[in-house]
Enzyme design. Structure first.
Site, mmCIF file in Angstrom:
data_model
loop_
_atom_site.group_PDB
_atom_site.id
_atom_site.type_symbol
_atom_site.label_atom_id
_atom_site.label_comp_id
_atom_site.label_asym_id
_atom_site.label_seq_id
_atom_site.Cartn_x
_atom_site.Cartn_y
_atom_site.Cartn_z
ATOM 1 N N ASP A 12 0.661 -1.240 -0.048
ATOM 2 C CA ASP A 12 0.036 0.166 0.038
ATOM 3 C C ASP A 12 0.939 1.282 -0.120
ATOM 4 O O ASP A 12 2.356 1.029 0.213
ATOM 5 C CB ASP A 12 -0.818 0.013 1.283
ATOM 6 C CG ASP A 12 -1.689 1.184 1.358
ATOM 7 O OD1 ASP A 12 -2.414 1.652 0.240
ATOM 8 O OD2 ASP A 12 -1.934 1.907 2.397
ATOM 9 N N SER A 13 0.191 2.382 -0.242
ATOM 10 C CA SER A 13 1.154 3.622 -0.131
ATOM 11 C C SER A 13 1.668 3.806 1.103
ATOM 12 O O SER A 13 2.291 4.869 1.469
ATOM 13 C CB SER A 13 0.130 4.819 -0.619
ATOM 14 O OG SER A 13 -0.981 5.063 0.265
ATOM 15 N N TYR A 44 -0.476 8.592 -2.243
ATOM 16 C CA TYR A 44 -0.933 8.423 -3.909
ATOM 17 C C TYR A 44 -2.063 8.868 -4.362
ATOM 18 O O TYR A 44 -1.751 9.501 -5.683
ATOM 19 C CB TYR A 44 -0.856 6.837 -3.995
ATOM 20 C CG TYR A 44 0.414 6.061 -3.864
ATOM 21 C CD1 TYR A 44 1.606 6.470 -3.301
ATOM 22 C CD2 TYR A 44 0.467 4.764 -4.441
ATOM 23 C CE1 TYR A 44 2.657 5.825 -3.279
ATOM 24 C CE2 TYR A 44 1.544 3.907 -4.281
ATOM 25 C CZ TYR A 44 2.770 4.309 -3.715
ATOM 26 O OH TYR A 44 3.877 3.409 -3.588
ATOM 27 N N GLY A 45 -2.819 9.103 -3.692
ATOM 28 C CA GLY A 45 -4.360 9.533 -4.296
ATOM 29 C C GLY A 45 -4.240 11.025 -4.754
ATOM 30 O O GLY A 45 -5.255 11.281 -5.507
ATOM 31 N N CYS A 75 -4.050 -1.273 -2.185
ATOM 32 C CA CYS A 75 -4.389 -0.174 -2.525
ATOM 33 C C CYS A 75 -4.892 0.274 -3.522
ATOM 34 O O CYS A 75 -4.973 -0.036 -4.628
ATOM 35 C CB CYS A 75 -2.840 0.726 -2.695
ATOM 36 S SG CYS A 75 -2.923 2.364 -3.023
ATOM 37 N N ASN A 76 -6.446 0.671 -3.479
ATOM 38 C CA ASN A 76 -7.108 1.018 -4.464
ATOM 39 C C ASN A 76 -6.629 2.062 -5.487
ATOM 40 O O ASN A 76 -6.865 2.008 -6.678
ATOM 41 C CB ASN A 76 -8.582 1.676 -4.097
ATOM 42 C CG ASN A 76 -9.281 0.566 -2.924
ATOM 43 O OD1 ASN A 76 -10.251 0.165 -3.500
ATOM 44 N ND2 ASN A 76 -9.036 0.730 -1.677
ATOM 45 N N THR A 77 -5.890 3.005 -4.980
ATOM 46 C CA THR A 77 -5.404 4.105 -5.900
ATOM 47 C C THR A 77 -4.227 3.337 -6.779
ATOM 48 O O THR A 77 -4.189 3.430 -7.929
ATOM 49 C CB THR A 77 -4.729 5.021 -5.180
ATOM 50 O OG1 THR A 77 -5.659 5.650 -4.096
ATOM 51 C CG2 THR A 77 -4.321 6.133 -5.830
ATOM 52 N N CYS A 185 -10.870 3.063 -0.080
ATOM 53 C CA CYS A 185 -9.302 3.391 0.255
ATOM 54 C C CYS A 185 -9.110 2.644 1.500
ATOM 55 O O CYS A 185 -9.892 2.947 2.344
ATOM 56 C CB CYS A 185 -9.291 5.088 0.680
ATOM 57 S SG CYS A 185 -7.609 5.265 1.086
ATOM 58 N N HIS A 187 -7.073 3.091 3.757
ATOM 59 C CA HIS A 187 -6.880 3.891 5.055
ATOM 60 C C HIS A 187 -8.034 3.909 5.769
ATOM 61 O O HIS A 187 -8.341 4.084 6.930
ATOM 62 C CB HIS A 187 -6.149 5.421 4.857
ATOM 63 C CG HIS A 187 -4.662 5.003 4.243
ATOM 64 N ND1 HIS A 187 -4.121 4.522 3.220
ATOM 65 C CD2 HIS A 187 -3.607 5.509 5.181
ATOM 66 C CE1 HIS A 187 -3.047 4.740 3.259
ATOM 67 N NE2 HIS A 187 -2.639 5.281 4.283
HETATM 68 N N1 DGL Z 1 -4.693 3.442 0.815
HETATM 69 C C1 DGL Z 1 -4.855 3.749 -0.492
HETATM 70 C C2 DGL Z 1 -6.129 3.495 -1.157
HETATM 71 O O1 DGL Z 1 -6.423 2.220 -0.918
HETATM 72 C C3 DGL Z 1 -4.320 5.278 -0.888
HETATM 73 C C4 DGL Z 1 -4.006 6.427 -0.231
HETATM 74 C C5 DGL Z 1 -3.361 7.367 -0.533
HETATM 75 O O2 DGL Z 1 -1.806 7.363 -0.436
HETATM 76 O O3 DGL Z 1 -3.682 8.214 -1.142
HETATM 77 O O4 DGL Z 1 -6.615 4.026 -2.296
#
Ligand code: DGL
Length: 255
Positions: A12-13, A44-45, A75-77, A185, A187
């Site tokens: 993940d990020s 990352y987003g 990480c969805n992003t 996300c 997080h």
């Molecule tokens: N946890 C990440 C996700 O599922 C991204 C969070 C981020 O770094 O913006 O999208």
């Protein structure tokens, strides 16, 4: 080493993917997990697709060098930006990507109203738009970007007055009006108590953690790669800050 005992890498990020790791460990306690949080480069987003692709490849290569049998993009992003390219470049590796649980929400709440909370990159992604197009006949979908929440979770402030103050203006207008909210996300599940409080108990919160764990288990079983050994969890971070590793352990232990 026997390939069955190689690591399942989870990335993940930052600390968010721990919300997916919890499901993976519960489902497959005999596996060796290698978690990597790229906290030095989070979030990352709010980056460009190209930047997230570059970062995702760098992390994937670091993990592959340590002997892995599967890569879970928790990480969805990063999934939205890079999972197809990773699969193209590494066709023999099991690569599972998490994505917002829109199908789960549409199945559980036909004709319902469903919110999707995600990062700006995920919200703008073609992958999410395709998912929405597929399910929009079945339910009303409302996009709920939540800028700033990832940073608070990274700082160990997922549930506190600060996170409530950040989310209140975004979510309070929807209190009592949504059947479900998809936490798109990884997080965000850590802030679930605050999100639930603002939306009210009538809204069901859903995320893709369990579906991702199930899919990973299936893919490993298909290739006869499930382990029966002693489980292990190794946590690595790009941030040179012991506080981040401590936070990862704390989030993993919390339920
Ligand atoms: N946890 C990440 C996700 O599922 C991204 C969070 C981020 O770094 O913006 O999208």
């Amino acid at each position: 080493m026997n390939q069955k005992q190689d690591f399942i890498a989870v990335f993940d990020s930052g600390v968010g993917g721990i919300s997916v790791l919890r499901h993976l460990v519960r489902r497959m306690p005999h596996e060796r997990f290698l978690y990597y949080g790229d906290s030095a480069n989070a979030p990352y987003g709010t980056k460009t697709v190209e930047q997230v692709q570059k970062l995702s490849f760098a992390v994937a290569e670091k993990l592959m060098a340590q002997g892995i049998k599967a890569l879970v993009v928790a990480c969805n992003t990063a999934t939205a930006a890079a999972v197809e390219l990773l699969r193209e470049k590494y066709p023999d590796m099991i690569i599972v990507g998490i994505e917002p649980a829109v199908k789960l929400a549409a199945d559980r709440f036909p004709k319902g109203t469903v919110g999707i909370m995600a990062t700006p990159l995920t919200i703008d992604s073609e992958r999410l738009h395709k998912l929405e197009d597929r399910w929009k006949e079945q339910c009303d979908i409302i996009e709920l970007p939540a800028p700033g929440l990832v940073e608070l979770v990274e700082a160990g402030k997922a549930v506190c007055e600060e996170s409530e103050a950040l989310l209140a203006p975004m979510l309070a207008p929807y209190a009592g009006k949504l059947d479900a909210v998809v936490l798109g996300c990884t997080h965000y599940p850590f802030a679930a108590p605050v999100i639930q409080k603002l939306l009210g108990e009538s809204t069901t919160l859903l995320d893709g953690g369990e579906g991702t764990a199930l899919q990973t288990q299936r893919r490993l079983a298909e290739k006869d790669l499930l382990s029966q050994g002693a489980g292990e969890i190794v946590i690595q971070s790009s941030a040179q800050d012991p506080k981040i590793l401590h936070l990862c352990r704390k989030l993993l232990a919390a339920n």
